[in-house]
Motif scaffolding. Structure first.
Motif, PDB file in Angstrom:
ATOM      1  N   LEU A 244       0.812  -1.043  -0.287  1.00  0.00           N
ATOM      2  CA  LEU A 244      -0.024   0.046   0.013  1.00  0.00           C
ATOM      3  C   LEU A 244       0.693   1.121  -0.188  1.00  0.00           C
ATOM      4  O   LEU A 244       0.317   2.065  -0.608  1.00  0.00           O
ATOM      5  N   LYS A 245       2.001   1.253   0.725  1.00  0.00           N
ATOM      6  CA  LYS A 245       2.899   2.446   0.992  1.00  0.00           C
ATOM      7  C   LYS A 245       3.368   2.781  -0.630  1.00  0.00           C
ATOM      8  O   LYS A 245       3.719   3.824  -0.882  1.00  0.00           O
ATOM      9  N   SER A 246       3.966   1.524  -1.235  1.00  0.00           N
ATOM     10  CA  SER A 246       4.368   1.861  -2.519  1.00  0.00           C
ATOM     11  C   SER A 246       3.495   2.309  -3.597  1.00  0.00           C
ATOM     12  O   SER A 246       4.004   2.721  -4.569  1.00  0.00           O
ATOM     13  N   LYS A 247       2.281   2.244  -3.360  1.00  0.00           N
ATOM     14  CA  LYS A 247       1.090   2.799  -4.136  1.00  0.00           C
ATOM     15  C   LYS A 247       0.689   4.237  -3.689  1.00  0.00           C
ATOM     16  O   LYS A 247      -0.207   4.654  -4.219  1.00  0.00           O
ATOM     17  N   GLY A 248       1.407   4.561  -2.727  1.00  0.00           N
ATOM     18  CA  GLY A 248       1.090   6.010  -2.337  1.00  0.00           C
ATOM     19  C   GLY A 248      -0.112   6.081  -1.151  1.00  0.00           C
ATOM     20  O   GLY A 248      -0.449   7.511  -0.957  1.00  0.00           O
ATOM     21  N   VAL A 249      -0.493   5.121  -0.587  1.00  0.00           N
ATOM     22  CA  VAL A 249      -1.545   5.103   0.426  1.00  0.00           C
ATOM     23  C   VAL A 249      -0.729   5.320   1.664  1.00  0.00           C
ATOM     24  O   VAL A 249       0.110   4.785   1.965  1.00  0.00           O
ATOM     25  N   GLU A 250      -1.250   6.364   2.416  1.00  0.00           N
ATOM     26  CA  GLU A 250      -0.628   6.701   3.873  1.00  0.00           C
ATOM     27  C   GLU A 250      -1.194   5.678   4.894  1.00  0.00           C
ATOM     28  O   GLU A 250      -2.246   5.731   5.166  1.00  0.00           O
ATOM     29  N   ILE A 251      -0.265   4.807   5.413  1.00  0.00           N
ATOM     30  CA  ILE A 251      -0.543   4.006   6.052  1.00  0.00           C
ATOM     31  C   ILE A 251       0.341   4.050   7.636  1.00  0.00           C
ATOM     32  O   ILE A 251       1.337   4.757   7.572  1.00  0.00           O
ATOM     33  N   ARG A 252      -0.259   3.685   8.464  1.00  0.00           N
ATOM     34  CA  ARG A 252       0.272   3.943   9.936  1.00  0.00           C
ATOM     35  C   ARG A 252       1.496   3.016   9.877  1.00  0.00           C
ATOM     36  O   ARG A 252       1.731   2.039   9.532  1.00  0.00           O
TER      37      ARG A 252
END
Length: 252
Positions: A244-252
């Protein structure tokens, strides 16, 4: 924008974690305390426990499970199932839970939401909504009693009322998608997320990492909950977060 959360769900029956498809055909998935501790180590943001049998015996088991789990994990956890009055909430919170999930009891007695929010704060009250598409209505209907009884209440009306009564979050389960691994119910999730101003946790249907991306972007969910794919090691929490991070989603 708040960072998105990844939440493993433990459906607990008679002290064991179980999982099925469309709320039926349950199979054993392990010990709840051990699984919760594993997900904590792996970087899950929260844990949800649902006592799906919710008999008196089951609730007694759940109190013990909550106490044991509270000693093993550092992340917040929500407990639901068989909670029908404020005293039940107090017992579960005292045992170590951070939030209370209410479903059937809230539909039967909506004042329970307000009473709980007044007593413990809105941040403690998670209203769980089991919704199924009603062809006649052309929209979703709320089901109660573990998905066994249609309520005659429209899901979109109910989430608005739950918010107005002080719910801090909506845990939204699509009964149509539950356990299918075909992806979250994006139309349902998007409709609810667009309607309320409180966080929406999407549940039901996760099968691959792209499903989480879709529910955060198209579905506008604030958090995503899954069970089968985590319990049976089909996707790990760290791998999912990295993707998800690699796709630009801000994750905790």
């Amino acid at each position: 924008m708040l960072a998105k959360r990844i939440i493993p769900c433990l459906d607990v029956k008679d002290g064991r974690v179980v999982k099925g498809v469309n709320f039926v055909n349950l199979r054993d998935a392990g010990d709840p305390v051990e699984l919760a501790a594993l997900y904590d180590r792996e970087g899950a943001d929260e844990i949800v426990f649902l006592d799906i049998s919710a008999s008196n015996e089951g609730r007694a088991t759940m109190i013990e499970v909550v106490k044991q789990t509270a000693g093993e994990i550092a992340i917040p956890f929500t407990v639901g199932g068989g909670i029908s009055q404020v005293d039940d909430m107090k017992r579960i919170l005292r045992a170590g839970a951070d939030k209370i999930g209410i479903n059937t009891a809230a539909v039967l007695n909506p004042a329970l939401i307000s009473d709980g929010a007044r007593r413990f704060g809105s941040q403690c009250i998670v209203v769980a909504v089991d919704a199924k598409y009603n062809e006649l209505w052309g929209e979703w209907e709320v089901y109660t009693h573990g998905g066994r009884k249609p309520s005659g209440i429209k899901a979109l009306d109910w989430v608005k009322e739950a918010e107005s009564r002080g719910a801090g979050e909506i845990l939204l389960t699509s009964m149509d998608a539950d356990g299918t691994k075909d992806g979250f119910d994006l139309p349902l999730t998007s409709a609810v997320s667009s309607l309320v101003g409180i966080p929406v946790i999407a549940s039901g249907g996760a099968g691959k990492t792209s499903d989480f991306y879709d529910v955060f972007t198209e579905g506008k969910a604030d958090a995503a909950l899954a069970a089968t794919i985590f319990h049976y090691k089909e996707i790990s929490v760290p791998d999912l977060k990295q993707d998800l991070k690699s796709k630009g989603v801000e994750i905790r």
